[in-house]
Structures are given as structure tokens and as C-alpha cells.
Design a protein around this motif. Structure first.
Motif, short mmCIF file in Angstrom:
data_model
loop_
_atom_site.label_atom_id
_atom_site.label_comp_id
_atom_site.label_asym_id
_atom_site.label_seq_id
_atom_site.Cartn_x
_atom_site.Cartn_y
_atom_site.Cartn_z
N ASN A 82 0.82 -1.22 0.00
CA ASN A 82 0.00 0.00 0.00
C ASN A 82 0.85 1.27 0.00
N GLY A 83 2.13 1.11 0.40
CA GLY A 83 3.03 2.26 0.42
C GLY A 83 3.18 2.91 -0.94
N LEU A 84 3.10 2.12 -1.98
CA LEU A 84 3.22 2.68 -3.34
C LEU A 84 2.12 3.73 -3.58
N PHE A 85 0.88 3.35 -3.28
CA PHE A 85 -0.26 4.23 -3.61
C PHE A 85 -0.28 5.46 -2.68
N ALA A 86 0.02 5.22 -1.40
CA ALA A 86 0.05 6.35 -0.46
C ALA A 86 1.13 7.34 -0.86
N ARG A 87 2.26 6.81 -1.32
CA ARG A 87 3.38 7.72 -1.66
C ARG A 87 3.15 8.40 -3.01
N GLN A 88 2.43 7.77 -3.91
CA GLN A 88 2.03 8.48 -5.14
C GLN A 88 1.19 9.69 -4.76
N ALA A 89 0.27 9.48 -3.83
CA ALA A 89 -0.60 10.59 -3.39
C ALA A 89 0.24 11.69 -2.73
N LEU A 90 1.19 11.32 -1.91
CA LEU A 90 1.97 12.32 -1.19
C LEU A 90 2.86 13.13 -2.13
N ILE A 91 3.50 12.46 -3.09
CA ILE A 91 4.35 13.20 -4.03
C ILE A 91 3.48 14.21 -4.81
N CYS A 92 2.33 13.73 -5.29
CA CYS A 92 1.44 14.63 -6.05
C CYS A 92 0.99 15.80 -5.20
#
Ligand code: CP
Length: 314
Positions: free
Chosen positions: A286-296
Motif C-alpha cells: 500500500n506504500g506505493l499508492f500512499a506515496r504516489q498521493a503524497l508526491i502529487c
């Protein structure tokens, strides 16, 4: 608007829910060109497997380019370059800097000097806000809510930055925390004061057995943080304090989930991996999706931008 992520403490309930919704969008469609033309720098002054690789995967899957280092020994820091100078240099090259540092407060300092957003990927024993976003996402996915949960935190609650960040983020959701740690690794007093200030209920335990954890919705295991001890004899004394064994799950709630930020050393018996309670590997995913959101979010890309995105690659 571009902004740094240093701590989760300032995020409102609405902001957390907004980021979780964005993570859900990315889980549905992780491959896009939203960050085409952007450069993401990952500066890791401390070792990492999950955080660095998931941030870099997040950037790559959104079309950004990634620069950075995983080992500070190969940088000009070894020649005496200061953190400020390193950050100023990298700001010339990258649109956002993801940084892990061994010093508490390093991310705050970097965010004050950098002309580009800083994402704190862990600063000493202090905070790990991106881990918290994936923890919240994992809790929400498995429990269907973040509200009114019994969350048991076990192990190194003194040096474990992930439990510190999670505790602060959960203040909006009326949790009851149970802290299970040896005296030497107890939750620091200032976090207990934080609980008192924010009307967060908590109970402290010394025992760790089937009865104590029978009411848990989330069992959050942590590693004893060897790298934070100045006295390794003390580390040896406490390192195996709490090992979760499969038989201890005999009274667990049917939907209870075991989380662990990983790496695991000797906190969870391997046979538990095959039980429905184990969720730590999915949690890391799930870290992938959470971190995509954070970078954006740090780059000023909004939830509407993500929902209306026409660059999805299926
Ligand atoms: N959870 C976590 O921070 O793992 P890494 O140290 O491997 O990045």
C-alpha cells in the motif's frame, strides 16, 4: 499549492481523508504520466528498503525521473558538505526532495532552507509521516473505518518513529491505544502528554499474551531499533522482549490485522505469515499508492487533477 510534508501532526481529518481517497485512485490506476517532466530526488542518509523503493516506484509509475543516493558515503557529505548545501544543490536539479536522515528535526530544517518541497522519509526517532499514510490506508482498507478502533502498539515505542506519527494522526478518529513495551522502551512521556491533550485514551501493559490482545482491531508490531542505542548491552537485553507467537492469536477478533512497518527481526513468528491476521506485506504494498498521493500533493496536484487525469496507462 506546493508544500512540504515534515510531520503528520498538522494534517486535519479532512486532509487525511483527502489523501486516502487519492491513494485509492492510484491503487485503481497506478500507471500514469501525471509527473512527466518532473524530477524526484531521494536522499537517504540512513538505510532503507521499502520507503526508498516505494517512493522511487511511485515516481517512476507516474512518469517522473528519479535521482538520488541510498548511501551517504558516496556523496560529498564525506568531504564535509553540510546538509544545507546538499539540499540547496539538489533543489537546483529536482522538483521535490524525499529525504531520510538520522537526525531528529533534519526534515524540518531542510524544509526551511529548501526552495522545493521536502518529504520527510523518517528523521531519527522522531517522525515517519509517509509510513503513517500507508498505515492509515491499510487500517482503513482492512477495518472499513478509521474511527473508534482499538490499536495495540508493541515493542520499541521509545525509538519507533512510525508509532509516534501514527499516534498523532489517529487523534481525529477516537482510538483507544494499548502500549505494550518494556520499561526501557516505553512510549515517551511527551507522546503520553499529547494523548492527554487530545483526549486520546491509552492503556499501558507489561504482559503480552492472548488475553491482553484479544480486543485488538490492529496489532502494530515494531522492531527494537538497534541503531538508536548508544549502549549495545542494553539493546541485547531488550531486543527479544516481545515475540508474537501463533498460539497467542487464539482469542483474536476475526478481523484483527497485524501490521508491522518492517523490517522484521524477531517480533513475529514466521508461521503467522500464513494466517489471515498477517497484513504486513500488503501494508508495504500500500506504500506505493500512499506515496504516489503524497508526491502529487507536495507538487500541488489535486484530487480533482487525479480524478480527471487522462494519462492513465492500463
Ligand atoms: N518501514 C520502513 O521505513 O522501512 P525501510 O526502513 O525499509 O524504509
Amino acid at each position: 499549492m506546493k508544500s512540504s510534508l515534515v510531520t503528520i501532526a498538522g494534517h486535519s481529518r479532512e486532509k487525511i481523508e483527502y489523501l486516502l481517497e487519492m491513494a485509492k485512485e492510484f491503487e485503481a490506476h497506478p500507471n500514469r504520466r501525471l509527473l512527466e517532466g518532473k524530477v524526484v530526488a531521494t536522499l537517504f542518509f540512513e538505510p532503507s528498503t521499502r520507503t526508498r523503493l516505494s517512493f522511487e516506484t511511485a515516481a517512476n509509475r507516474l512518469g517522473a525521473r528519479v535521482i538520488g543516493f541510498a548511501d551517504p558515503k558516496v556523496t560529498s557529505g564525506t568531504k564535509g558538505e553540510t546538509l544545507k548545501d546538499t539540499i540547496m544543490m539538489v533543489s537546483n536539479y529536482a522538483d521535490v526532495i524525499v529525504m531520510r536522515h538520522y537526525l531528529e528535526g533534519a526534515a524540518q530544517y531542510a524544509s526551511e532552507v529548501a526552495p522545493v518541497p521536502i518529504v520527510n522519509a523518517g528523521d531519527g526517532a522522531n517522525q515517519h509521516p509517509s509510513q503513517t499514510m500507508l498505515d492509515l490506508y491499510s487500517i482503513y482498507k482492512t477495518q472499513g473505518t478509521l474511527d473508534n478502533l482499538n490499536i495495540y502498539m508493541v515493542g520499541d515505542l521509545k525509538y519507533g518513529r512510525t508509532v509516534h506519527s501514527l499516534l498523532m494522526a489517529m487523534r481525529h478518529f477516537n482510538p483507544t491505544f494499548h502500549f505494550i513495551a518494556p520499561d526501557e522502551l516505553a512510549m515517551p512521556q511527551h507522546y503520553k502528554d499529547y494523548c492527554a491533550e487530545h483526549n486520546i485514551k491509552y492503556v499501558e501493559h507489561k504482559d503480552f499474551d492472548a488475553d491482553v490482545i484479544s480486543n485488538a482491531d490492529i496489532l502494530y508490531m515494531t522492531r527494537v531499533q538497534r541503531e538508536r542505542f548508544s549502549d549495545l548491552i542494553e539493546y541485547e537485553r531488550v531486543k527479544d522482549s516481545y515475540l508474537l507467537k501463533e498460539h497467542m492469536l487464539c482469542k483474536a477478533k476475526s478481523n484483527m490485522k497485524i501490521l508491522h512497518p518492517l523490517p522484521r527481526v524477531n517480533e513475529i513468528e514466521y508461521s503467522i505469515d500464513d494466517t489471515p491476521y498477517a497484513y504486513y506485506f500488503q501494508q508495504a504494498g500500500n506504500g506505493l499508492f500512499a506515496r504516489q498521493a503524497l508526491i502529487c500533493d507536495c507538487l500541488g496536484i489535486t484530487l480533482d487533477d487525479v480524478k480527471n487525469d487522462k494519462t492513465i496507462i492500463d
